[in-house]
Every structure is written in C-alpha cells, then in structure tokens.
Design a protein around this motif. Structure first.
Motif: not given
Length: 394
Positions: A8, A12, A43, A73, A75
């Motif tokens: 990220p 953010e 996303p 997290r 992703r």
C-alpha cells in the motif's frame, strides 16, 4: 537493480503505506530502481481478478519483487503467492511488519461479513492459514523484520532457518536536534500520544493514568497530554460510533481538566517534527489483542517509535509487541500493558526525576542517528544484492 514493490502507498492511511513511501525514496537515493506495478489499480475483488492484474505486468523488467506484509494485507500476500507459482525465476522478499505471522487471517474472507463471523472463520481456518503462510515463507528468498524479537518469533513460527530472516530496523528521518521544553518543575511534563487513533491502542489507559496523577498532591496539574495522529473515518468510526467522541466522554467522566488535553488530528507531515520536539516524551500505551492471542503473538514495532528517535525524544511504552526491545537503548521506560496504575507510576517518576527525560532524549538522538534512512536503505540494498547472487533454496 530493478525492484517491484508490492505495498500500500499514500494516500492510503496506514502505517505500512507511510513506511513504504519513505522506504521507496530511500532505496532510490541508493541507486535502486523501485517501481510499484499495482499502484493505482483498483482493489481486486477476488484472487482471480488480482491474477489478471498481475498478468498484465511485464515482470521481466524486474530482478526482484519485495512486498510489505502486515495488518492482514491480502493483496500483497496473494500477489507473492501468484509470483511464486507463475514467475518462479523472480526473487521474492518481504518485510513482515506484524510477526510472528504473515497475514493472520484467511485471504479472501468477505469484508461484508459481520465481525463475529469473520473472527470465527479466521479461528476455524487458522491451521490452513498457517500452512499457507509457511508455504509462502518457504518460497521467499529472505524475510525482513524490524526487530530481533520479531525475527526470532517469525523464524520459529514459519519453521525457517534463522539466516533466512533478517533484522533491519525501522528507518527514520535525519533531523536536527532541538532542546527539550523546560523540565519540571519549571514547566509541566508534556506528553505526546502520536499515531493512528483507533480502538486497541490503549489510549483509555493513558487517560486513566492522568486521572490517577490528578489525585496526588505532588503531581496534580503538572501534566499536559497531546493526542495527535491520523483519524481516518474508516478507523475512527465504526458500528459503536465515533471513537474520538468516546475518548472525549471518557476524559469528562474521569474529571480531567480541559487544559490537560490537546488534540492535533490529521497533522500535515511537515509539522510532525516540531510537534514531537515540543514535548518531553512520547507515550505509546498499546495493548495486545486477546483475540489475536489465539492465533499468535504480534511482535512488530511502531512508526511512532521511529519518529521519537528521529526527533530525539524518549518514550514511555507498554510491553506490547516488541516495544520493550525498542525502548532498551536507554531511551525510555516500559510498563506492563493495560496497567494504568503502573503507567501513572512511570510518569510520576519522570515528574520527580526530570533529569531522566534528558537522558532518554540523548539516547534517543543517538539511536535516531544510527537509524537514519540512508543507513537503513543501504542495509536493504546489501541484502538485495546478496539475494540476487544466491542460488535457489528449494
């Protein structure tokens, strides 16, 4: 050297996003090319959609992919899994911000589920999640933690040889020293809580400690607290209403005088050093989650601690996470988490022996100089160079 960063990034509002942005700049100043191939992508709603996003990247442009893992997290975790399967020639590394686990919850749980249902599913599926974490950890050329405590815990839990887990401390800006405000009894003890403001940070314990100090004749009216940091709506508000309002109401119930508390929310980054240096010490009263204890021990650190070192200010922190290690350089005091009486006693000691504040500040300044970002980035560059010369470990 060309690195793909999976992380990220601002805007953010997370500590990892802030860390990754500064990390990226520091590596680039070391002559390393760092690109964020997923930056700006929406996303992914599923692992399949994430796979499509990853397929569109020309991975041959990179020699190594590095991820920032933590805070559940998904992703970045799933991107590393995809790369391990589909780009096996690419070296993979990760900084693990919340050891002793990589992700803590099963990837792919629907975000719209009620919290109790998500927590129950995470607990039931934990053996599978842990196996998945260990499988990915085994495919990474190196894992990095910010503390020795975290490195030891992560290597044990992921069943890795100690040499596969490196410890590189949290970097900080190189800032000019600033004198402490007038020490007690010439002025009040000025305390600062700094960081994202949401439940679980133990801020209520800090207010409780102030109330205890207010009851004692030798400490009454001698303490000022500033609560500063991020208060994004998605973390400061929830099903139970505004957390900021609940903190204000808690202070009123405790009878804290209005002049004891100051609020500095969503501070511009350029104002952070001056704010920290206007205080004597930073207080981080974090508590470890009892629910997370079923899954493991969180042994990370805090970006706020690195700011304190950069600004030459000591800390008073709980023994949650790996804070005891971070405050063991002569730069602060540690108390048992959740014990507001012990916190009040530690603060009282600083009021009655203010020379300790000066010692903490001097040690913090030395630590900050050691951990300036150029030095930390050079450690990462050397680690990546070593990884690129290694043969596969599978």
């Amino acid at each position: 050297m060309r690195i793909a960063l999976l992380s990220p990034l601002p805007p953010e509002q997370t500590g990892i996003a802030d860390y990754a942005a500064v990390w990226r700049r520091a590596l680039e100043e070391q002559g390393v090319s760092v690109a964020a191939p997923l930056s700006g992508q929406p996303p992914a709603a599923s692992a399949l959609e994430l796979g499509w996003q990853l397929q569109r990247v020309d991975w041959s442009r990179f020699e190594l992919a590095h991820a920032e893992l933590g805070g559940g997290r998904e992703r970045e975790f799933m991107a590393l899994e995809w790369l391990a399967r589909h780009q096996p020639w690419l070296k993979l590394t990760a900084t693990v911000h919340d050891p002793e686990r990589l992700i803590w919850r099963p990837p792919g749980l629907p975000r719209q589920w009620p919290r109790w249902l998500s927590q129950g599913a995470a607990l039931l599926m934990d053996p599978l999640t842990l196996a998945r974490e260990r499988r990915l950890a085994g495919r990474l050329a190196r894992l990095v933690t910010l503390t020795d405590t975290g490195a030891d815990c992560l290597a044990r839990r992921m069943r890795l040889p100690a040499e596969r887990v490196a410890r590189i401390p949290h970097g900080n800006q190189a800032l000019p020293a600033a004198p402490l405000p007038p020490l007690p009894p010439e002025g009040p003890l000025r305390l600062l809580y700094f960081g994202f403001i949401y439940r679980g940070k133990g801020i209520e314990d800090l207010l409780d400690a102030l109330a205890l100090l207010q009851e004692e004749p030798d400490t009454r009216d001698r303490v000022r607290l500033t609560l500063a940091g991020g208060a994004a709506p998605d973390i400061a508000f929830g099903r139970s209403g505004s957390y900021l309002d609940s903190l204000r109401q808690h202070a009123i119930r405790l009878g804290l005088r209005r002049n004891m508390l100051d609020w500095r929310l969503n501070l511009p980054p350029e104002q952070i050093p001056a704010l920290i240096q206007a205080h004597h010490t930073m207080v981080l009263p974090y508590r470890e989650s009892r629910k997370l204890a079923w899954l493991g021990q969180m042994r990370g650190t805090s970006g706020a601690l690195s700011w304190a070192a950069a600004c030459g200010r000591g800390v008073v922190c709980s023994n949650a996470r790996a804070f005891a290690e971070e405050a063991a350089h002569g730069n602060g005091e540690v108390y048992p988490q959740g014990d507001s009486a012990a916190l009040a006693w530690a603060l009282r000691g600083l009021l009655l022996e203010p020379q300790r504040l000066a010692r903490h500040s001097a040690s913090a300044g030395e630590l900050g100089a050691e951990r300036a970002w150029p030095s930390v980035a050079a450690q990462f560059r050397r680690l990546f160079e070593a990884v690129l010369t290694e043969r596969g470990h599978d």
